[in-house]
Write a protein that holds these residues in place. Structure first.
Motif, short mmCIF file in Angstrom:
data_model
loop_
_atom_site.label_atom_id
_atom_site.label_comp_id
_atom_site.label_asym_id
_atom_site.label_seq_id
_atom_site.Cartn_x
_atom_site.Cartn_y
_atom_site.Cartn_z
N PHE A 194 2.52 9.82 -0.28
CA PHE A 194 1.61 8.68 -0.45
C PHE A 194 1.18 8.48 -1.91
O PHE A 194 0.34 7.63 -2.19
N ALA A 195 1.78 9.26 -2.81
CA ALA A 195 1.34 9.21 -4.20
C ALA A 195 1.56 7.84 -4.83
O ALA A 195 0.70 7.34 -5.58
N GLY A 196 2.70 7.21 -4.57
CA GLY A 196 2.96 5.89 -5.13
C GLY A 196 1.97 4.86 -4.64
O GLY A 196 1.51 4.00 -5.40
N VAL A 246 0.25 -9.81 7.10
CA VAL A 246 0.13 -9.79 5.64
C VAL A 246 1.39 -9.28 4.96
O VAL A 246 1.56 -9.44 3.75
N LEU A 247 2.29 -8.65 5.73
CA LEU A 247 3.49 -8.08 5.14
C LEU A 247 4.52 -7.87 6.25
O LEU A 247 4.16 -7.46 7.36
N VAL A 248 5.78 -8.16 5.94
CA VAL A 248 6.90 -7.86 6.84
C VAL A 248 7.87 -6.98 6.07
O VAL A 248 8.32 -7.34 4.97
N THR A 249 8.19 -5.83 6.64
CA THR A 249 9.11 -4.90 6.00
C THR A 249 10.20 -4.50 6.98
O THR A 249 10.16 -4.85 8.17
N ALA A 250 11.17 -3.75 6.48
CA ALA A 250 12.12 -3.09 7.36
C ALA A 250 11.41 -1.96 8.11
O ALA A 250 10.28 -1.59 7.79
N HIS A 251 12.09 -1.42 9.11
CA HIS A 251 11.61 -0.19 9.73
C HIS A 251 11.98 0.97 8.81
O HIS A 251 13.07 0.98 8.23
N PRO A 252 11.10 1.96 8.66
CA PRO A 252 11.42 3.07 7.75
C PRO A 252 12.70 3.82 8.08
O PRO A 252 13.34 4.39 7.19
N ASP A 253 13.11 3.82 9.36
CA ASP A 253 14.33 4.53 9.73
C ASP A 253 15.60 3.82 9.26
O ASP A 253 16.65 4.45 9.11
N ARG A 254 15.52 2.50 9.04
CA ARG A 254 16.68 1.72 8.60
C ARG A 254 16.23 0.74 7.52
O ARG A 254 16.21 -0.47 7.72
N PRO A 255 15.88 1.27 6.35
CA PRO A 255 15.28 0.42 5.31
C PRO A 255 16.20 -0.65 4.75
O PRO A 255 15.72 -1.61 4.13
N ALA A 256 17.50 -0.52 4.97
CA ALA A 256 18.42 -1.53 4.45
C ALA A 256 18.46 -2.79 5.31
O ALA A 256 18.98 -3.82 4.88
N LEU A 257 17.92 -2.72 6.53
CA LEU A 257 17.95 -3.85 7.45
C LEU A 257 16.56 -4.44 7.57
O LEU A 257 15.62 -3.76 7.98
N ARG A 258 16.43 -5.71 7.22
CA ARG A 258 15.12 -6.35 7.32
C ARG A 258 15.27 -7.74 7.91
O ARG A 258 15.42 -8.73 7.20
N PRO A 259 15.25 -7.84 9.23
CA PRO A 259 15.30 -9.16 9.85
C PRO A 259 14.01 -9.93 9.63
O PRO A 259 12.98 -9.35 9.26
N VAL A 312 9.44 -0.39 -0.86
CA VAL A 312 8.51 -1.51 -0.66
C VAL A 312 7.29 -1.32 -1.55
O VAL A 312 6.61 -0.29 -1.47
N ALA A 313 7.01 -2.30 -2.38
CA ALA A 313 5.80 -2.25 -3.21
C ALA A 313 4.58 -2.46 -2.32
O ALA A 313 4.54 -3.44 -1.55
N PRO A 314 3.58 -1.59 -2.39
CA PRO A 314 2.45 -1.68 -1.46
C PRO A 314 1.36 -2.66 -1.86
O PRO A 314 0.36 -2.77 -1.17
N LEU A 326 0.81 -5.95 -1.83
CA LEU A 326 0.35 -6.97 -0.88
C LEU A 326 -0.50 -6.36 0.23
O LEU A 326 -1.53 -6.92 0.63
N LEU A 327 -0.05 -5.22 0.74
CA LEU A 327 -0.79 -4.55 1.80
C LEU A 327 -2.15 -4.08 1.29
O LEU A 327 -3.19 -4.30 1.93
N LEU A 328 -2.16 -3.45 0.14
CA LEU A 328 -3.41 -2.94 -0.42
C LEU A 328 -4.38 -4.06 -0.73
O LEU A 328 -5.60 -3.93 -0.51
N GLU A 329 -3.87 -5.16 -1.24
CA GLU A 329 -4.76 -6.30 -1.52
C GLU A 329 -5.39 -6.85 -0.25
O GLU A 329 -6.57 -7.22 -0.23
N ALA A 330 -4.61 -6.87 0.84
CA ALA A 330 -5.16 -7.33 2.12
C ALA A 330 -6.22 -6.37 2.62
O ALA A 330 -7.29 -6.79 3.12
N LEU A 331 -5.98 -5.07 2.49
CA LEU A 331 -6.98 -4.09 2.92
C LEU A 331 -8.23 -4.15 2.04
O LEU A 331 -9.35 -3.99 2.52
N ALA A 332 -8.03 -4.41 0.76
CA ALA A 332 -9.17 -4.47 -0.15
C ALA A 332 -10.05 -5.67 0.13
O ALA A 332 -11.25 -5.65 -0.15
#
Length: 288
Positions: free
Chosen positions: A21-23, A214-227, A275-277, A279-285
């Motif tokens: 979680f450092a990044g 607020v954000l749509v990402t791939a699933h962590p198990d298959r990060p190359a696929l993002r429908p 994935v740059a966090p 957008l997610l952090l701004e929504a939480l903030a």
């Protein structure tokens, strides 16, 4: 004031953020957000006061971002933080509702595979007769076995997939193996879900804050696929769930319908690699 974000500390260096979680913690600080560290190992061991020692008193509202926490321990965490003048924005009830399938299933049922479940203790798998009665409402066909939180899809044929529910001996064998492999980490009980066939497009993880995607990402198990999922059906269901920070993993069924494969509490959901966090952090903030 923006909420505090509590990250897991590094077990090898408690003053550092866990490397996983450092990044995200660096990105939070770059946005000017306040952060603190939690001792996740101490929390799981029951030393709740020790776990929150790094969280400042009187910090106000807070989000947790870290490894999964059993629902009972999360309630203890919320209590320990409250004693320090810190209020988790996800209550223990809301955490359980989003984190465990029996909590979210009724609300998301129109958009997710039919499921049944029963409580079970670690090391105690239900037998064939009990499972036959449990799964009768599913009406036969293939199914998936999991607990209230996780499956073992990497042991697909051994501890996850049941080709035919009418074969109760096979069902019982898969359930028994699943329970054995989960050991003390069995969460809540045994869930059996009707198997639905999805396309090869992969899963999309949708991050919702106060009912808003607020954000749509791939699933962590298959990060190359993002429908790119269509959210028209899911949006009102997530809003009805009433949890402030949740994720839904969506997959496209072979008939062209988007389905919820899994839901979870956003605080303990993983971001896929790359994935740059922000957008997610701004929504939480921005939450009050």
């Amino acid at each position: 004031m923006a909420p505090l974000i509590v990250f897991c500390g590094d077990p090898l260096g408690p003053r550092r953020t866990d490397p996983h979680f450092a990044g995200e913690a660096r990105a939070a600080r770059a946005l000017g957000l306040r952060t603190a560290l939690l001792d996740h190992d101490a929390l799981l061991a029951g030393d709740v006061s020790g776990a929150v020692r790094g969280v400042p008193h009187g910090a106000g509202t807070a989000w947790y971002r870290g490894w999964m926490v059993p629902s009972g321990r999360y309630a203890e965490l919320a209590g320990a933080l409250a004693d320090r003048g810190v209020t988790l924005l996800t209550s223990p009830d809301a955490y359980r509702r989003a984190h465990e399938l029996p909590g979210w299933y009724a609300t998301l049922a129109p958009a997710t595979p039919q499921s049944v479940w029963l409580p079970a203790r670690p090391g105690h798998a239900p037998g064939a007769h009990e499972l036959a009665a449990l799964t009768a409402p599913l009406g036969g066909g293939p199914a998936i076995v999991k607990d209230y939180v996780k499956s073992r899809k990497h042991e697909w044929h051994e501890a996850c997939y049941v080709p035919e529910l009418a074969d109760t001996e096979r069902l019982a064998a898969v359930v028994a193996r699943f329970v054995a492999l989960q050991e003390d980490f069995l969460a809540g009980g045994v869930v059996v879900r009707a198997f639905e066939r999805f396309t090869e497009a992969g899963e999309a993880r949708v991050w919702w804050v106060d009912g808003r995607p607020v954000l749509v990402t791939a699933h962590p198990d298959r990060p190359a696929l993002r429908p790119e999922p269509v959210l028209d059906t899911v949006s009102p269901l997530v809003a009805a769930l009433g949890c402030r920070f949740v994720t839904t993993d969506l997959a496209l069924r072979q008939d062209g319908v988007w389905r919820v494969v899994e839901a979870g509490d956003g605080q303990v959901s993983d971001l896929p690699r790359g994935v740059a966090p922000a957008l997610l952090l701004e929504a939480l903030a921005g939450v009050r």
